[in-house]
Design an enzyme around this catalytic site. Structure first.
Site, PDB file in Angstrom:
ATOM      1  N   SER A 131       0.839  -1.204   0.000  1.00 50.99           N
ATOM      2  CA  SER A 131       0.000   0.000   0.000  1.00 50.99           C
ATOM      3  C   SER A 131       0.873   1.252   0.000  1.00 50.99           C
ATOM      4  O   SER A 131       0.407   2.338  -0.335  1.00 50.99           O
ATOM      5  CB  SER A 131      -0.941   0.007   1.210  1.00 50.99           C
ATOM      6  OG  SER A 131      -0.216  -0.186   2.407  1.00 50.99           O
ATOM      7  N   ASP A 135       5.516  -7.031   2.491  1.00 50.08           N
ATOM      8  CA  ASP A 135       4.747  -7.477   1.325  1.00 50.08           C
ATOM      9  C   ASP A 135       5.669  -7.788   0.156  1.00 50.08           C
ATOM     10  O   ASP A 135       6.540  -6.969  -0.192  1.00 50.08           O
ATOM     11  CB  ASP A 135       3.791  -6.356   0.876  1.00 50.08           C
ATOM     12  CG  ASP A 135       2.360  -6.614   1.298  1.00 50.08           C
ATOM     13  OD1 ASP A 135       2.025  -7.766   1.640  1.00 50.08           O
ATOM     14  OD2 ASP A 135       1.573  -5.644   1.289  1.00 50.08           O
ATOM     15  N   LYS A 147       4.797 -11.356   3.201  1.00 51.23           N
ATOM     16  CA  LYS A 147       3.370 -11.609   2.974  1.00 51.23           C
ATOM     17  C   LYS A 147       3.144 -11.674   1.468  1.00 51.23           C
ATOM     18  O   LYS A 147       3.747 -10.911   0.714  1.00 51.23           O
ATOM     19  CB  LYS A 147       2.504 -10.498   3.587  1.00 51.23           C
ATOM     20  CG  LYS A 147       1.011 -10.646   3.262  1.00 51.23           C
ATOM     21  CD  LYS A 147       0.149  -9.772   4.135  1.00 51.23           C
ATOM     22  CE  LYS A 147      -0.011  -8.357   3.648  1.00 51.23           C
ATOM     23  NZ  LYS A 147      -0.584  -8.202   2.290  1.00 51.23           N
ATOM     24  N   GLU A 205      -9.031  -9.744   4.069  1.00 55.64           N
ATOM     25  CA  GLU A 205      -9.378  -8.355   3.709  1.00 55.64           C
ATOM     26  C   GLU A 205     -10.753  -8.308   3.061  1.00 55.64           C
ATOM     27  O   GLU A 205     -11.043  -9.058   2.112  1.00 55.64           O
ATOM     28  CB  GLU A 205      -8.315  -7.786   2.759  1.00 55.64           C
ATOM     29  CG  GLU A 205      -8.632  -6.346   2.345  1.00 55.64           C
ATOM     30  CD  GLU A 205      -7.474  -5.579   1.756  1.00 55.64           C
ATOM     31  OE1 GLU A 205      -6.357  -6.121   1.649  1.00 55.64           O
ATOM     32  OE2 GLU A 205      -7.687  -4.404   1.392  1.00 55.64           O
TER      33      GLU A 205
END
Ligand code: KIV
Length: 270
Positions: A50, A88, A118, A187
């Site tokens: 993000s 990530d 991740k 999510e």
């Protein structure tokens, strides 16, 4: 006696589920914020891709690169004493072959000192997760809304609402666990489905827009600090209005500079 806190490991995070302790997680992308989160007792700091939207201003996470993630992860890990740092893996760094995934996830651990990565996806990513875990690279899964697939999913929408989709999501979560992941992000998943996944899995679930039944919660830090007022998803709770606070501080500074009130005599040197 050292006042150095013991760094949390992936095993500690799994043990938190067994002990019924909620896992507190937030994203961080730099040393400044990571230090504050760590000192505030956040258990798991996610260097999320993000960052590509929140910091780099790009429309999606898809253009994040491995070098970019390593740059941010190194800054975060260097500032943290207790929290587990998870990084990530960006789009296309792990989807092509398990071999590429090992090489790229290995680079993340080697070059950042973070302890886990991740990646997004369920059943189809099972062999890749297994390949990483078998080589000593701890993996956090991510199912439900997987932002790297935003174009295929048709937008950032809740996943698993229909019966078939719920069954697929459940299968994805189980596949992630069976492949050896130590935890999984859920999510944008209906609360009842997320609670069911959480009950069925032995590994902890960390939810974002997935209700209170998860073993932990994660939010994107600038969103929960109110730095992004245009972003108003239903699941988000704002714990501060930093947009307002920062604008007011910058306006006050600008007024002082223009009026000659800053710097004052006390800010100058002899
Ligand atoms: O990239 C990210 O910040 C994430 C969280 C939203 C879970 O994946």
């Amino acid at each position: 006696m050292s006042d150095q806190p013991k760094p949390l490991t992936t095993l500690d995070v799994v043990a938190m589920k067994r002990a019924g302790k909620k896992i507190v997680s937030l994203t961080a992308y730099d040393a400044l914020m990571a230090r504050m989160l760590d000192a505030s007792g956040v258990d798991l700091i996610l260097v999320g891709d993000s960052v590509n939207q929140v910091v780099a201003g790009r429309p999606t996470t898809l253009s994040a690169t491995l070098d970019q993630m390593i740059y941010h992860a190194r800054a975060v890990q260097g500032a943290v004493r207790r929290a587990l740092v998870v990084v990530d893996l960006p789009f296309l760094s792990y989807q092509v072959t398990p071999e590429e995934a090992i090489r790229n996830a290995g680079r993340v651990l080697q070059e950042t000192d973070a302890a886990a990565v991740k990646l997004e996806g369920g059943v189809t990513m099972g062999p890749t997760i297994r390949a990483l875990v078998d080589r000593g690279i701890p993996v956090m899964g991510h199912v439900g809304l997987t932002p790297q697939s935003v174009h295929a999913l048709g937008g950032y929408r809740v996943q698993g609402r229909e019966e078939g989709a719920a069954a697929r999501l459940l299968a994805d979560a189980h596949a992630v666990e069976e492949a050896g992941a130590f935890s999984v992000v859920l999510e944008l998943v209906p609360s009842a489905l997320a609670a069911r996944v959480t009950k069925e899995l032995a590994i902890p679930t960390v939810g974002i827009g997935a209700g209170a039944g998860c073993d932990g919660q994660v939010l994107v830090l600038p969103d929960m600090l109110g730095m992004n007022p245009a972003f108003t998803p239903k699941f988000l709770k704002r714990y501060a209005d930093l947009d307002g606070t920062i604008r007011a501080a910058v306006s006050a500074y600008a007024e002082d500079v223009r009026a000659g009130r800053y710097p004052g005599a006390e800010h100058g040197f002899e």
